[in-house]
Design an enzyme around this catalytic site. Structure first.
Site, PDB file in Angstrom:
ATOM      1  N   HIS A  31     -32.108  32.125  61.207  1.00  0.00           N
ATOM      2  CA  HIS A  31     -31.622  31.339  62.344  1.00  0.00           C
ATOM      3  C   HIS A  31     -32.698  30.445  62.942  1.00  0.00           C
ATOM      4  CE1 HIS A  31     -28.185  34.059  61.974  1.00  0.00           C
ATOM      5  NE2 HIS A  31     -27.540  32.987  62.384  1.00  0.00           N
ATOM      6  N   GLU A 270     -17.164  35.462  56.103  1.00  0.00           N
ATOM      7  CA  GLU A 270     -18.584  35.539  55.730  1.00  0.00           C
ATOM      8  C   GLU A 270     -18.945  36.883  55.110  1.00  0.00           C
ATOM      9  OE1 GLU A 270     -21.018  34.814  59.215  1.00  0.00           O
ATOM     10  OE2 GLU A 270     -19.684  35.979  60.495  1.00  0.00           O
ATOM     11  N   ASP A 294     -24.090  33.889  55.547  1.00  0.00           N
ATOM     12  CA  ASP A 294     -23.936  35.338  55.393  1.00  0.00           C
ATOM     13  C   ASP A 294     -23.166  35.678  54.129  1.00  0.00           C
ATOM     14  OD1 ASP A 294     -25.333  36.734  57.415  1.00  0.00           O
ATOM     15  OD2 ASP A 294     -23.943  35.914  58.894  1.00  0.00           O
ATOM     16  N   CYS A 341     -18.553  26.321  57.824  1.00  0.00           N
ATOM     17  CA  CYS A 341     -19.528  26.051  58.880  1.00  0.00           C
ATOM     18  C   CYS A 341     -20.922  26.543  58.510  1.00  0.00           C
ATOM     19  CB  CYS A 341     -19.088  26.631  60.221  1.00  0.00           C
ATOM     20  SG  CYS A 341     -18.982  28.421  60.209  1.00  0.00           S
TER      21      CYS A 341
HETATM   22  C1  PEP Z   1     -22.894  31.798  58.364  1.00  0.00           C
HETATM   23  O1  PEP Z   1     -23.140  33.002  58.202  1.00  0.00           O
HETATM   24  O2  PEP Z   1     -22.734  30.996  57.426  1.00  0.00           O
HETATM   25  C2  PEP Z   1     -22.786  31.246  59.725  1.00  0.00           C
HETATM   26  C3  PEP Z   1     -22.366  30.023  59.930  1.00  0.00           C
HETATM   27  O3  PEP Z   1     -23.179  32.041  60.760  1.00  0.00           O
HETATM   28  P1  PEP Z   1     -24.721  32.344  61.073  1.00  0.00           P
HETATM   29  O4  PEP Z   1     -25.560  31.429  60.204  1.00  0.00           O
HETATM   30  O5  PEP Z   1     -24.925  32.081  62.514  1.00  0.00           O
HETATM   31  O6  PEP Z   1     -24.847  33.761  60.711  1.00  0.00           O
HETATM   32 MG    MG Z   2     -22.998  34.382  59.861  1.00  0.00          MG
END
Ligand code: PEP
Ligand code: MG
Length: 382
Positions: A31, A270, A294, A341
């Site tokens: 992140h 995910e 994920d 996303c």
């Molecule tokens: C993902 O897991 O692709 C996602 C968009 O959520 P994050 O990256 O915040 O875990």
């Molecule tokens: Mg995620």
């Protein structure tokens, strides 16, 4: 030069003064790296930072992943030129503002942007995204020293919804845990936190926290086009529980005569489990948003935080692409629209593949909106 390690630190930095990230820990899928992308600044992850670099002039080349400490004049001039060319290329993309996200054959794609907080809305608007496809609401929690109140969350969601002026704002409910830790949650040590007590698992147990967020979101939905999505789902039963809680909150608001708007409800796909039962999940929700970050971690059994495995963390793996295809097909069979996303959604080499698969929405970091628009507009399917 300053060292950062955790998303909670990243989110608290003064973004105005930040030119680049150089971190010792984390991986390019962490992140911390994603936040750097959202902020559109170059980031290098996994650098062995030396104390003698402190206070020295440095240049970060985000394209090649190189850190230059006190570069000589020639190197400086070459990098300066590269930077100017980059700025020029981005200026050319400005012509795409106001244009539709449509292929040469007339297929329209919803091109949205991902944000981590209220301040990121400015770059969503500056890059002309048609909506927000992922508001990582946990950053409101990471910025705070204690559980954010209903009122403070309401103000944040309302501000985003109002600034987006009728464009869709998809807020993901609290996805705390794993690499996103806020001390006041007292989550405790886990040997394997990515597979641990996180996200919807916490919300379905600590319904006080969940309901506070849902109340804030529903109240804010009276001021714009808010949709709500839920992270880390693995079963139909979870979705049924979520919907029950949403209905309870709505009833409470009705009882208090507090208005709320129509909100689409969606889930993140995910986990491999969610993909494999996407035919059963689709009738329960309005949309799916595929979280490829994920999904890659759980499908390939590769910790996305482990920089040693960065070279084999392959979101292009055929298993991931098949899962995306399967999710789209199952979603569409049951009248559910499907987006991506995760970071893969912004991959220029895959835009056409996703459109061919039938994707309805792509949500990317704000700086990737115009390049993705260009890719979509260049596509000719037949
Ligand atoms: C993902 O897991 O692709 C996602 C968009 O959520 P994050 O990256 O915040 O875990
Ligand atoms: Mg995620």
């Amino acid at each position: 030069m300053q060292k950062f390690t955790a998303p909670s630190e990243t989110v608290q930095m003064d973004k105005e003064k930040l030119l680049a990230f150089v971190t010792e820990h984390g991986s390019s899928n962490s992140h911390t790296a994603i936040l750097a992308k959202t902020m559109n600044i170059p980031a290098l992850i996994g650098v062995n930072i030396k104390p003698e670099w402190n206070g020295k002039f440095a240049i970060v080349d985000g394209y090649t992943g190189t850190l230059y400490i006190e570069p000589d004049e020639d190197t400086f001039n070459t990098l300066k030129k590269k930077q100017e060319e980059d700025i020029k290329a981005r200026e050319l993309l400005q012509d795409l503002k106001g244009k539709e996200d449509i292929t040469q054959d007339g297929r329209k794609i919803k091109l949205y942007a991902n944000i981590g907080g209220v301040k990121d809305v400015a770059s969503v608007l500056a890059n002309d995204a048609a909506g927000i496809g992922l508001f990582r609401s946990e950053f409101l929690y990471l910025e705070a020293d204690d559980y954010p109140s209903e009122e403070s969350q309401f103000m944040a969601y309302k501000t985003v919804a109002e600034n987006m002026a009728g464009r869709k704002v998809i807020v993901r409910t609290l996805d705390i845990g794993a690499d996103k830790q806020a001390g006041y949650f007292n989550l405790g040590h886990e040997d394997n936190p990515a597979m641990g007590y996180r996200a919807i698992r916490i919300c379905l147990e600590r319904t006080d926290i969940f309901k506070t967020q849902l109340r804030a979101l529903l109240r804010a939905s009276a001021f714009g086009n808010i949709a709500i999505m839920f992270p880390m789902v693995i079963s139909v039963n979870e979705v049924k529980q979520i919907k029950e809680i949403v209905n309870e909150v709505k009833k409470e608001l009705d009882g208090q005569e507090i208005p709320y708007g129509e909100t689409e409800l969606g889930i993140m796909i995910e986990t491999p489990a969610a993909v494999m039962i996407s035919d059963l999940l689709a009738p329960e929700v309005d949309f799916f948003s595929i979280g490829t970050n994920d999904l890659t971690q759980y499908t390939l059994a590769i910790d996305r935080q482990n920089m040693k495995l960065d070279n084999i963390y392959d979101a292009h793996h055929p298993a991931i692409l098949r899962m995306i295809q399967m999710t789209i097909e199952n979603g569409h069979k049951h009248g559910c629209w499907v987006g991506i996303c995760g970071e893969l959604g912004a991959d220029p080499g895959l835009t056409k593949t996703f459109v061919e698969m039938g994707i309805d929405e792509l949500s990317v970091s704000p700086a990737f909106v115009l390049p993705t628009r260009k890719n979509i507009r260049d596509i000719k399917l037949n």
